[in-house]
Each structure stands twice: as C-alpha cells, then as structure tokens.
Design an enzyme around this catalytic site. Sequence first.
Site, PDB file in Angstrom:
ATOM      1  N   HIS A   1       0.867  -1.184   0.000  1.00 17.08           N
ATOM      2  CA  HIS A   1       0.000   0.000   0.000  1.00 17.08           C
ATOM      3  C   HIS A   1       0.897   1.226   0.000  1.00 17.08           C
ATOM      4  CE1 HIS A   1       1.096   0.108   4.213  1.00 17.08           C
ATOM      5  NE2 HIS A   1       0.560  -1.078   4.418  1.00 17.08           N
TER       6      HIS A   1
ATOM      7  N   GLY B   1       1.816   3.165   2.260  1.00 13.97           N
ATOM      8  CA  GLY B   1       2.809   3.217   3.343  1.00 13.97           C
ATOM      9  C   GLY B   1       4.117   2.591   2.871  1.00 13.97           C
ATOM     10  N   HIS B   2       4.012   1.402   2.288  1.00 16.76           N
ATOM     11  CA  HIS B   2       5.189   0.743   1.723  1.00 16.76           C
ATOM     12  C   HIS B   2       5.795   1.618   0.611  1.00 16.76           C
ATOM     13  CE1 HIS B   2       2.728  -2.949   2.937  1.00 16.76           C
ATOM     14  NE2 HIS B   2       3.834  -3.104   3.637  1.00 16.76           N
TER      15      HIS B   2
ATOM     16  N   GLY C   1       9.032   1.668   8.627  1.00 16.94           N
ATOM     17  CA  GLY C   1       8.000   2.630   8.974  1.00 16.94           C
ATOM     18  C   GLY C   1       7.838   2.792  10.476  1.00 16.94           C
TER      19      GLY C   1
ATOM     20  N   ASP D   1       5.263   0.708  12.816  1.00 17.85           N
ATOM     21  CA  ASP D   1       5.715  -0.395  13.682  1.00 17.85           C
ATOM     22  C   ASP D   1       6.865   0.141  14.520  1.00 17.85           C
ATOM     23  OD1 ASP D   1       4.243  -2.930  12.385  1.00 17.85           O
ATOM     24  OD2 ASP D   1       4.856  -1.555  10.808  1.00 17.85           O
TER      25      ASP D   1
ATOM     26  N   GLN E   1       9.194  -2.203  16.411  1.00 20.49           N
ATOM     27  CA  GLN E   1      10.013  -2.961  15.450  1.00 20.49           C
ATOM     28  C   GLN E   1      11.223  -2.130  14.999  1.00 20.49           C
ATOM     29  OE1 GLN E   1       8.497  -5.517  12.093  1.00 20.49           O
ATOM     30  NE2 GLN E   1       8.750  -3.613  10.968  1.00 20.49           N
TER      31      GLN E   1
ATOM     32  N   VAL F   1       2.031   6.592   7.183  1.00 22.05           N
ATOM     33  CA  VAL F   1       1.144   7.048   6.107  1.00 22.05           C
ATOM     34  C   VAL F   1      -0.277   6.603   6.440  1.00 22.05           C
ATOM     35  CG1 VAL F   1       0.617   6.893   3.640  1.00 22.05           C
ATOM     36  CG2 VAL F   1       3.001   6.954   4.413  1.00 22.05           C
TER      37      VAL F   1
ATOM     38  N   MET G   1      -2.389   3.160   7.324  1.00 17.78           N
ATOM     39  CA  MET G   1      -2.427   2.114   6.299  1.00 17.78           C
ATOM     40  C   MET G   1      -1.778   0.844   6.824  1.00 17.78           C
ATOM     41  SD  MET G   1      -1.787   3.938   2.690  1.00 17.78           S
ATOM     42  CE  MET G   1      -2.819   5.308   2.186  1.00 17.78           C
TER      43      MET G   1
ATOM     44  N   ARG H   1      -3.288  -5.410   6.923  1.00 20.21           N
ATOM     45  CA  ARG H   1      -4.351  -6.063   7.699  1.00 20.21           C
ATOM     46  C   ARG H   1      -5.681  -5.319   7.625  1.00 20.21           C
ATOM     47  NH1 ARG H   1       0.178  -7.772  11.246  1.00 20.21           N
ATOM     48  NH2 ARG H   1       0.149 -10.057  11.243  1.00 20.21           N
TER      49      ARG H   1
END
Length: 282
Positions: free
Chosen positions: A34, A36-37, A147, A150, A153, A176, A184, A187
């Site tokens: 999406h 975000g990626h 991002g 997470d 992470q 994003v 976004m 999931r």
Amino acid sequence: MRIIESIQEMQAFSNAARSEGRRISFVPTMGYLHQGHASLMREARRLSDIVVTSIFVNPTQFGAGEDFDAYPRDMERDKSIAEASGVDIIFAPKASAMYPRGYETYVDVERLTLPLCGASRPGHFRGVTTVVCKLFNIVMPHIALFGEKDFQQLAVIRRMVEDLNMGIEILGMPIVREEDGLAMSSRNAYLSPVQRQEALCLKRALDAVRTSYMSGELRVAALRETALAEISKVSSAVVDYAEFCDKHTLDEVLTAGAGTLLALAVRIGTTRLIDNTILGEE
Ligand code: AMP
C-alpha cells in the site's frame, strides 16, 4: 524491475553492485503493498542507486493461532506498486529456502522486545529480528528503511544493527494514513465496511490524547483514560494495550513529556491493529 527468488542470485547481484560502487537501499515487507510501503520505496529511490524490496510473509514472526495462513497476498498488484515506486529488484524467497530443514539459528533483542507487542505476541520479535538479519545478509544493503507505524520494530532493528555491528544505516519513515486517518496496513483488508469505520477509534484516541497533552495534561493515568474512553465508544473494540513509554528505551513513563510514545494495539473483531504517536512532535 526484476524479480529474484533465489537467495544465491540475490547475493550475487548485490555483491556485483557493491563491487561497482553502487549504493543499495532495502525495504523489507510482507507484501500486499500500500502507499505506506510505497513511501519507503520512493524515499529509498531518492537515496540510492539500487532499490531492493523483499516480499516475504515470514512464518517465524507469527504465533500459533495468528493470521499467517490468512495473511493477504497479491503478487501481481505488488509488482505494479513496487515498479511505480521505483523499485529495481523484488526479492521474494520461498519459506523453505529461508528456513530449510535443520534450521536452528535465531537473533534475540532482549529488553526492547519485552513490552508492547513483545508482551502480547511472544516470540514475534525473535522472528522479526531473525528474518531481517537474514535478509540483510542476503541483500547486503547500505541503507534499510522501516515505517514508524511499527515503532517498536524500528527500535528493535536499530538495536540489533548497533549491537551486532551490522553497519547498515536504518532510516525510520513517518506513518502514512488513509484520508480519514486510519494508518495504512495490509491487515486493513480484513475489516468489513462497518469495522473499517470502527477502526477510526485508534486515530481518534491518539488525537484526543494529543489535544489533552497540548492543553497541559501530563499525568499518564489521565491521558490513558482519555485514550480508553475514546476507544470504548466502539463497543466491538478490545484494547490489547495503550501504553506511554520513552521513545528511545520503551520504558513506561508516569508523566508525559516531549518524546513520550503513545502506542496502541486494539482488536476490531479478529483484526489486531496498531498505531502510535509521539507527544510533542508534529
Ligand atoms: P509490513 O509489510 O507490514 O511488514 O511492513 C513493511 C514495512 O512497511 C515496515 O517497515 C512497516 O513499518 C512499513 N509500513 C507499514 N505500514 C506503514 C504505514 N502506514 N506507514 C509507513 N510505513 C508503513
């Protein structure tokens, strides 16, 4: 754009690129891409000569009873989003190649993985750090982008890279969101139209806490109540956690200040969503 499935071929490609002095950037993903990626990929494009993204739904970061089998997959759509975002190589290994028979080596970041998602998803970060370490050894990037969606992470990866002297620059990128504020996430595809509306309670909770903080409320107990009150307006929402932590150490704080992370994990039906904000920052 090229798709590489073989680990050896990916390593050979990266070795050749590095020996030609080319700068490689890397965006690890689990696919179902999406915007975000795409924002990570576009920034990677700006920063380097070669952009590699991986699409790998990593079995070791899913717990028993989690959504590994159901995790959405759509390689054709992913290819077009990656290509449009400036990706040169999609690395898409098979799970059987990443974890062949006899596999027994894991990377564990000990303390930063204890709170938040580490507490509610035992073993999750061990799977994440292990696969990211393996992907780094295969792709051999100069820079890797993650991002802030997470947030834990990202902190855990930074710690691993520093502790294990990996010599890879880690870049965190802003969350994003959809136009209505939902962060976004692949999931989000699980959500029914009604749940999609209910999912806005996460962003509303973050906004309500930010407003209260800006008006001078620093007591975490009061700020948490504000978050929980906002989420409880959605009867189907179940809070997994709503925590206030120092953004560097992830240690719990009792008084909020600039740099306090508010991290949320909320279940809408069977879908577990996470979101976060840093108080005192834009
Ligand atoms: P995933 O495919 O969910 O494992 O995510 C791959 C990368 O994209 C991770 O670094 C995520 O933090 C990042 N990412 C996922 N969703 C977003 C978002 N809404 N905004 C920014 N980055 C994101």
